[in-house]
Design a protein around this motif. Structure first.
Motif, PDB file in Angstrom:
ATOM      1  N   VAL A  39       0.843  -1.203   0.000  1.00  0.00           N
ATOM      2  CA  VAL A  39       0.000   0.000   0.000  1.00  0.00           C
ATOM      3  C   VAL A  39       0.876   1.250   0.000  1.00  0.00           C
ATOM      4  N   GLU A  40       0.265   2.327  -0.440  1.00  0.00           N
ATOM      5  CA  GLU A  40       0.911   3.643  -0.386  1.00  0.00           C
ATOM      6  C   GLU A  40      -0.043   4.629   0.270  1.00  0.00           C
ATOM      7  N   ALA A  41       0.527   5.564   1.048  1.00  0.00           N
ATOM      8  CA  ALA A  41      -0.293   6.526   1.769  1.00  0.00           C
ATOM      9  C   ALA A  41      -0.955   7.503   0.804  1.00  0.00           C
ATOM     10  N   GLU A  42      -2.223   7.807   1.059  1.00  0.00           N
ATOM     11  CA  GLU A  42      -2.962   8.829   0.336  1.00  0.00           C
ATOM     12  C   GLU A  42      -2.833  10.160   1.079  1.00  0.00           C
ATOM     13  N   PRO A  43      -3.163  11.291   0.430  1.00  0.00           N
ATOM     14  CA  PRO A  43      -3.043  12.593   1.109  1.00  0.00           C
ATOM     15  C   PRO A  43      -3.870  12.676   2.387  1.00  0.00           C
ATOM     16  N   GLU A  44      -5.049  12.049   2.406  1.00  0.00           N
ATOM     17  CA  GLU A  44      -5.883  12.100   3.603  1.00  0.00           C
ATOM     18  C   GLU A  44      -5.265  11.246   4.703  1.00  0.00           C
ATOM     19  N   ARG A  49      -3.747   3.441  -0.288  1.00  0.00           N
ATOM     20  CA  ARG A  49      -4.212   2.898  -1.562  1.00  0.00           C
ATOM     21  C   ARG A  49      -3.485   1.589  -1.823  1.00  0.00           C
ATOM     22  N   SER A  50      -4.245   0.565  -2.155  1.00  0.00           N
ATOM     23  CA  SER A  50      -3.663  -0.740  -2.434  1.00  0.00           C
ATOM     24  C   SER A  50      -3.066  -0.764  -3.836  1.00  0.00           C
ATOM     25  N   LEU A  51      -1.846  -1.276  -3.956  1.00  0.00           N
ATOM     26  CA  LEU A  51      -1.252  -1.459  -5.275  1.00  0.00           C
ATOM     27  C   LEU A  51      -1.867  -2.652  -5.992  1.00  0.00           C
ATOM     28  N   ARG A  52      -2.629  -3.457  -5.290  1.00  0.00           N
ATOM     29  CA  ARG A  52      -3.274  -4.611  -5.909  1.00  0.00           C
ATOM     30  C   ARG A  52      -4.449  -4.205  -6.770  1.00  0.00           C
ATOM     31  N   ASP A  53      -5.330  -3.371  -6.212  1.00  0.00           N
ATOM     32  CA  ASP A  53      -6.558  -3.026  -6.925  1.00  0.00           C
ATOM     33  C   ASP A  53      -6.813  -1.529  -7.035  1.00  0.00           C
ATOM     34  N   GLY A  54      -5.898  -0.700  -6.491  1.00  0.00           N
ATOM     35  CA  GLY A  54      -6.067   0.746  -6.584  1.00  0.00           C
ATOM     36  C   GLY A  54      -7.133   1.308  -5.665  1.00  0.00           C
ATOM     37  N   GLN A  55      -7.751   0.447  -4.831  1.00  0.00           N
ATOM     38  CA  GLN A  55      -8.808   0.909  -3.934  1.00  0.00           C
ATOM     39  C   GLN A  55      -8.212   1.521  -2.665  1.00  0.00           C
ATOM     40  N   ARG A  56      -9.064   2.311  -1.982  1.00  0.00           N
ATOM     41  CA  ARG A  56      -8.633   3.020  -0.777  1.00  0.00           C
ATOM     42  C   ARG A  56      -9.110   2.251   0.470  1.00  0.00           C
ATOM     43  N   TYR A  57      -8.205   2.173   1.438  1.00  0.00           N
ATOM     44  CA  TYR A  57      -8.471   1.413   2.652  1.00  0.00           C
ATOM     45  C   TYR A  57      -7.969   2.171   3.873  1.00  0.00           C
ATOM     46  N   ARG A  58      -8.350   1.639   5.037  1.00  0.00           N
ATOM     47  CA  ARG A  58      -7.803   2.069   6.316  1.00  0.00           C
ATOM     48  C   ARG A  58      -7.237   0.847   7.026  1.00  0.00           C
ATOM     49  N   PHE A  59      -6.182   1.042   7.804  1.00  0.00           N
ATOM     50  CA  PHE A  59      -5.688  -0.040   8.634  1.00  0.00           C
ATOM     51  C   PHE A  59      -6.588  -0.192   9.854  1.00  0.00           C
ATOM     52  N   CYS A  60      -6.708  -1.409  10.331  1.00  0.00           N
ATOM     53  CA  CYS A  60      -7.406  -1.683  11.578  1.00  0.00           C
ATOM     54  C   CYS A  60      -6.802  -0.838  12.697  1.00  0.00           C
ATOM     55  N   LEU A  72      -9.372  -2.471   6.145  1.00  0.00           N
ATOM     56  CA  LEU A  72     -10.817  -2.421   5.962  1.00  0.00           C
ATOM     57  C   LEU A  72     -11.138  -1.316   4.969  1.00  0.00           C
ATOM     58  N   PRO A  73     -12.187  -1.482   4.177  1.00  0.00           N
ATOM     59  CA  PRO A  73     -12.517  -0.469   3.177  1.00  0.00           C
ATOM     60  C   PRO A  73     -12.681   0.914   3.803  1.00  0.00           C
ATOM     61  N   GLU A  74     -12.294   1.921   3.060  1.00  0.00           N
ATOM     62  CA  GLU A  74     -12.350   3.290   3.564  1.00  0.00           C
ATOM     63  C   GLU A  74     -13.726   3.638   4.116  1.00  0.00           C
ATOM     64  N   GLU A  75     -14.791   3.193   3.433  1.00  0.00           N
ATOM     65  CA  GLU A  75     -16.143   3.590   3.809  1.00  0.00           C
ATOM     66  C   GLU A  75     -16.756   2.725   4.901  1.00  0.00           C
ATOM     67  N   GLN A  76     -16.081   1.649   5.321  1.00  0.00           N
ATOM     68  CA  GLN A  76     -16.668   0.746   6.308  1.00  0.00           C
ATOM     69  C   GLN A  76     -16.816   1.432   7.655  1.00  0.00           C
ATOM     70  N   GLU A  77     -17.943   1.194   8.306  1.00  0.00           N
ATOM     71  CA  GLU A  77     -18.160   1.742   9.627  1.00  0.00           C
ATOM     72  C   GLU A  77     -17.291   1.004  10.644  1.00  0.00           C
ATOM     73  N   GLY A  78     -16.907   1.717  11.690  1.00  0.00           N
ATOM     74  CA  GLY A  78     -16.089   1.109  12.735  1.00  0.00           C
ATOM     75  C   GLY A  78     -14.616   1.194  12.425  1.00  0.00           C
ATOM     76  N   ASP A  79     -13.815   0.882  13.435  1.00  0.00           N
ATOM     77  CA  ASP A  79     -12.358   1.024  13.330  1.00  0.00           C
ATOM     78  C   ASP A  79     -11.618  -0.303  13.313  1.00  0.00           C
ATOM     79  N   TYR A  80     -12.361  -1.417  13.407  1.00  0.00           N
ATOM     80  CA  TYR A  80     -11.693  -2.704  13.545  1.00  0.00           C
ATOM     81  C   TYR A  80     -11.983  -3.607  12.364  1.00  0.00           C
ATOM     82  N   CYS A  81     -10.998  -4.445  12.044  1.00  0.00           N
ATOM     83  CA  CYS A  81     -11.068  -5.329  10.879  1.00  0.00           C
ATOM     84  C   CYS A  81     -11.933  -6.543  11.192  1.00  0.00           C
ATOM     85  N   ARG A  82     -12.041  -7.443  10.231  1.00  0.00           N
ATOM     86  CA  ARG A  82     -12.893  -8.629  10.375  1.00  0.00           C
ATOM     87  C   ARG A  82     -12.384  -9.591  11.441  1.00  0.00           C
ATOM     88  N   ALA A  83     -11.118  -9.488  11.803  1.00  0.00           N
ATOM     89  CA  ALA A  83     -10.596 -10.320  12.890  1.00  0.00           C
ATOM     90  C   ALA A  83     -10.768  -9.633  14.240  1.00  0.00           C
TER      91      ALA A  83
END
Length: 370
Positions: A39-44, A49-60, A72-83
C-alpha cells in the motif's frame, strides 16, 4: 496458510509481515480477496491505496499497537477489521508485559480467523447474533492472589484465553504438568472455536443426532466427566478412538479436539502446497509415504484425500524435527476411528453433514365414534 508476493517488487512475503523487507512498502491483508497487498499513503490522514486493486483502505485500529496488519474499506463503519471486531476484552495494554503477550495472542487469533474465512464458516460477533463469536484476553491478578487463575475456555460464543498462555515458560510448565504432548496458543484458539462451532453448526443447524452417532451423547454429565478424567486419566485404549487423551474426557471435548486437528491439517497442507512440497522417501518402495499436495485443502475434498497427503507430511516433519533435537511437530496418530470423526468435521464445515430428521407431527385428534 498460503504465501504472498509484494506487488511493488515481487518479493516473497508472509502473512504477518507489515513491511516488505526488500522495497519497504507497508503491507496490509485484504481478507475479502485473501491477499497481502503493498500500500501507499494517500493525502488524507489514515487512508492508504492498495497497489493490488487501486482501492482506498484504512488499517485496523490495532495496527497502531502492532497487533494487526489487516485492512478495511475506507467507507466501512467502525475502526476494527474482520478479525479484531471479535475482541470483547483485552488486557491493560499500557503495561508493556501485557502488550507483548497480547501481540502474540493476536498473531494466533488472526491465523485462526484466516482459516475460518477460507472455510467459509459463519463469523458473526455479538453485535450480529446472540451467542456470536467473541474473545476475552484476560490477565491474572498478582495483586489479588485470592482470586482464581484465569482459565482458557468457551461459554456460549465467548472464548476466554488466559494471557499467561502467551508466556512460553508458563505454557510449557502447564503442558508438562498436564502430561500433554502439544500445547500452543494457536492450538488453544482452534480447540475453543471448535466448541463454538458445535453450538453454531451442530446444535443450531440440527446435526445433533448425526454428531452423536460419531462422537457420542454430549448429554452425559460434563462436570463429572472432566473430574473423572483428571482423577483417573483416559481409558487404557483411548488411542484407538481419540486423537488425544483429553478428547476421551467427554463428547464435547472430542469434537473440539477433532475440530482443532482438522484445522491443523488443512492449514498446514495449504502451506505445503504453497511451497510445492513433495514427500517421497528414497528408501520407501511401498508408496505409502508419498505426498504431493496438488489441491486446495480449504475447498471441499474427501477426508481420505486430506489424510493421504497429511500422514506422509507429518512423518517428514517429525523426522526433520528430530534431526534438530526438537520434539515431534505432530505427535498424534490418526486411527480409522479418528479419521471417521475428521470426516464428520469435514462434511460439517462444507455443509455436507446429515441433518436430523424432523420430529413426527402428531395427527389431529378425531372425535370418538358414536
Amino acid at each position: 496458510m498460503r504465501l504472498f508476493q509484494c506487488e511493488a517488487c515481487g518479493q516473497l512475503i508472509h502473512f504477518e509481515n507489515r513491511v516488505c523487507g526488500q522495497c519497504g512498502h507497508p503491507l496490509g491483508y485484504l481478507p475479502d480477496v485473501n491477499d497481502l497487498s503493498a500500500v501507499e499513503a494517500e493525502p488524507e490522514e489514515g487512508i492508504v491505496r492498495s497497489l493490488r486493486d487501486g482501492q482506498r483502505y484504512r488499517f485496523c485500529a490495532n495496527a497502531a499497537l502492532d497487533g494487526c496488519n489487516w485492512l478495511l474499506p475506507e467507507e466501512q463503519e467502525g475502526d476494527y477489521c474482520r478479525a479484531c471486531r471479535h475482541n470483547h476484552t483485552v488486557p491493560d495494554l499500557a503495561d508493556p508485559v501485557n502488550l507483548e503477550k497480547w501481540m502474540r495472542i493476536e498473531r494466533a487469533k488472526h491465523r485462526l480467523i484466516y482459516s475460518l474465512l477460507q472455510l467459509g464458516l459463519p463469523l458473526e460477533n455479538r453485535e450480529d447474533r446472540v451467542g456470536g463469536l467473541c474473545f476475552d484476553f484476560l490477565a491474572d491478578r498478582p495483586d489479588a492472589p485470592e482470586l482464581p487463575r484465569v482459565m482458557t475456555g468457551h461459554e456460549e460464543g465467548l472464548i476466554t484465553i488466559a494471557l499467561a498462555e502467551a508466556d512460553d515458560v508458563e505454557r510449557e510448565r502447564r503442558r508438562t504438568d498436564l502430561g500433554e504432548p502439544y500445547r500452543t496458543l494457536l492450538g488453544h484458539f482452534r480447540h475453543e472455536v471448535g466448541h463454538y462451532y458445535w453450538n453454531r453448526l451442530v446444535r443450531d443447524e440440527h446435526h445433533l443426532e448425526a454428531c452423536r452417532a460419531v462422537f457420542g451423547d454430549e448429554r452425559a454429565d460434563y462436570g463429572a466427566a472432566l473430574q473423572a478424567h483428571y482423577d483417573n486419566g483416559p481409558p487404557p485404549d483411548w488411542q484407538a478412538n481419540f486423537v488425544s487423551s483429553y478428547a476421551a474426557a467427554h463428547p464435547w471435548e472430542d469434537f473440539a479436539e477433532t475440530f482443532k486437528h482438522y484445522i491443523h491439517i488443512v492449514d498446514t497442507l495449504e502451506m505445503a502446497r504453497a511451497f510445492g512440497m513433495k514427500v517421497r522417501p528414497s528408501l520407501d518402495r511401498s508408496g505409502l509415504l508419498e505426498a504431493l499436495v496438488e489441491f486446495n485443502p480449504y475447498q471441499p475434498a474427501s477426508i481420505e484425500q486430506l489424510v493421504e497427503d497429511w500422514a506422509p507430511l507429518t512423518v517428514a516433519l517429525n523426522s526433520l524435527n528430530r534431526c534438530l533435537g526438537m520434539a515431534d511437530a505432530y505427535p498424534f496418530v490418526l486411527t480409522p476411528s479418528v479419521v471417521t470423526k475428521l470426516g464428520f468435521i469435514n462434511d460439517l464445515v462444507h455443509g455436507l453433514a446429515a441433518v436430523d430428521a424432523p420430529a413426527p407431527v402428531a395427527a389431529p385428534s378425531q372425535p370418538a365414534p358414536a
